[in-house]
Design a protein around this motif. Structure first.
Motif, mmCIF file in Angstrom:
data_model
loop_
_atom_site.group_PDB
_atom_site.id
_atom_site.type_symbol
_atom_site.label_atom_id
_atom_site.label_comp_id
_atom_site.label_asym_id
_atom_site.label_seq_id
_atom_site.Cartn_x
_atom_site.Cartn_y
_atom_site.Cartn_z
ATOM 1 N N ARG A 175 55.571 -21.531 74.226
ATOM 2 C CA ARG A 175 55.068 -20.653 75.280
ATOM 3 C C ARG A 175 55.618 -20.992 76.664
ATOM 4 O O ARG A 175 55.305 -20.318 77.644
ATOM 5 C CB ARG A 175 53.536 -20.668 75.301
ATOM 6 C CG ARG A 175 52.936 -20.025 74.060
ATOM 7 C CD ARG A 175 51.497 -19.599 74.258
ATOM 8 N NE ARG A 175 51.031 -18.801 73.141
ATOM 9 C CZ ARG A 175 51.210 -17.495 73.020
ATOM 10 N NH1 ARG A 175 51.840 -16.834 73.974
ATOM 11 N NH2 ARG A 175 50.760 -16.849 71.963
ATOM 12 N N GLN A 232 61.024 -18.996 70.339
ATOM 13 C CA GLN A 232 61.018 -19.885 69.180
ATOM 14 C C GLN A 232 62.406 -20.344 68.756
ATOM 15 O O GLN A 232 62.541 -21.314 68.010
ATOM 16 C CB GLN A 232 60.333 -19.188 67.999
ATOM 17 C CG GLN A 232 58.895 -18.806 68.291
ATOM 18 C CD GLN A 232 58.169 -18.307 67.059
ATOM 19 O OE1 GLN A 232 58.466 -18.711 65.947
ATOM 20 N NE2 GLN A 232 57.198 -17.432 67.256
ATOM 21 N N VAL A 256 58.649 -13.424 73.322
ATOM 22 C CA VAL A 256 57.752 -14.376 73.976
ATOM 23 C C VAL A 256 56.564 -14.554 73.039
ATOM 24 O O VAL A 256 55.912 -13.570 72.689
ATOM 25 C CB VAL A 256 57.284 -13.854 75.353
ATOM 26 C CG1 VAL A 256 56.299 -14.835 75.974
ATOM 27 C CG2 VAL A 256 58.471 -13.607 76.284
ATOM 28 N N PRO A 257 56.264 -15.776 72.590
ATOM 29 C CA PRO A 257 56.916 -17.037 72.964
ATOM 30 C C PRO A 257 58.326 -17.189 72.406
ATOM 31 O O PRO A 257 58.702 -16.501 71.463
ATOM 32 C CB PRO A 257 55.980 -18.091 72.375
ATOM 33 C CG PRO A 257 55.338 -17.411 71.211
ATOM 34 C CD PRO A 257 55.153 -15.980 71.632
ATOM 35 N N ASN A 289 58.188 -20.691 79.549
ATOM 36 C CA ASN A 289 59.194 -19.683 79.894
ATOM 37 C C ASN A 289 60.498 -20.372 80.303
ATOM 38 O O ASN A 289 60.590 -21.609 80.333
ATOM 39 C CB ASN A 289 58.675 -18.747 80.990
ATOM 40 C CG ASN A 289 58.348 -19.484 82.291
ATOM 41 O OD1 ASN A 289 58.989 -20.479 82.649
ATOM 42 N ND2 ASN A 289 57.339 -18.990 83.010
#
Length: 288
Positions: A251, A153, A150-151, A253
């Protein structure tokens, strides 16, 4: 010696990309992995890169059927020698990347070869129709962090995470292996989502959107998706997401990506949907 054992000995081949495997020697860790997998008496379980059977044999005490996949003929020979009292173990000397997977629900508990971790994950998670229910894997720490990052990519990993909950459970030191690897390892758990965030028929469309949006995970949401959503559509989207339009797209989810995708299907004309060009490794493009 049974006919089954003889047939397998006759089919021994030279090992391929499973060489230099770090064998698991910690009994405590073995039992912890099996406990995490919640194996039941009717389960079919795959042990990928089974080695000499450190996981295979104790798995057979819990599962209905265990399929041990190994390419090294010396290891296969040892596995077959341990099967005398275990009628629910099958050993296959194959490269896992080439073997057909079960058509019925199955689980995986394995210390997988680190050199082909991503291809193994791809084979297990790429096809939404594959009946994998859950997995507990020992992987190299760097790979575990990448799969759970997280984030987010990597669009390919994102597409996996829309179908499966992937978690890094804990670090595993090199002392649990022989020979010990030069890096830390990690236990990775994978569970099929009860309700996938993207339905199987929509997976190709979602992959195209994810690849398009994550061309640069640092880009603001509005800029990353400006070729898909019009400014008014983007204004409505950020309200639904409850995020700022300047939020880096990486970012978002998994649930938010699901909202982006379903909003696109509902409100964006199909000629503006991203699509993937034919051929491996090709870059996504937006329809004109």
């Amino acid at each position: 010696m049974s006919k089954y054992h003889k047939n397998h000995r006759e089919k021994l081949k030279k090992p391929s990309n499973f060489s230099a495997q770090h064998l698991l020697i910690s009994k405590r860790l073995i039992h912890d992995m099996i406990d995490l997998a919640r194996i039941g008496s009717t389960d079919t379980v795959l042990d990928i890169g089974a080695g000499t059977g450190a996981l295979t044999v104790p798995l057979a005490e819990k599962a209905g059927h265990v399929l041990a996949i190994e390419t090294d003929p010396a290891f296969v020979d040892k596995l077959l020698g341990k099967m005398k009292d275990s009628s629910n173990i099958r050993v296959k000397q194959y490269d896992f990347l080439e073997i057909p997977l079960p058509r019925n629900p199955f689980a995986v508990v394995a210390n997988i070869p680190y050199s082909i971790t991503t291809p193994i994950m791809g084979k297990l998670l790429e096809c939404p129709g594959l009946p994998l229910q859950r997995a507990v894997l020992l992987v190299e720490m760097g790979a575990a962090k990448r799969f759970t990052a997280v984030p987010i990519q990597d669009p390919r990993i994102l597409s996996w995470r829309m179908q499966y909950d992937i978690r890094l459970v804990r670090t595993v030191s090199p002392l649990h292996f022989a020979p010990p690897p030069q890096v830390d390892s990690a236990i990775l758990t994978i569970h099929r989502r009860k309700k996938p965030l993207i339905a199987a028929p929509h997976q190709p469309k979602f992959k195209a959107l994810a690849a398009y949006g994550l061309r640069d995970a640092r880009q603001p949401l509005f800029a990353a998706l400006s070729g898909v959503f019009t400014p008014p559509q983007m204004a409505k989207l950020v309200k639904v997401l409850r995020v700022d339009r300047e939020l880096p797209i990486g970012r978002l989810n998994e649930e938010q990506w699901g909202t982006v995708f379903h909003t696109m299907l509902q409100h964006v004309p199909a000629n503006r949907w991203p699509r993937l060009r034919k051929g491996a490794g090709s870059k996504p493009k937006k329809r004109k």
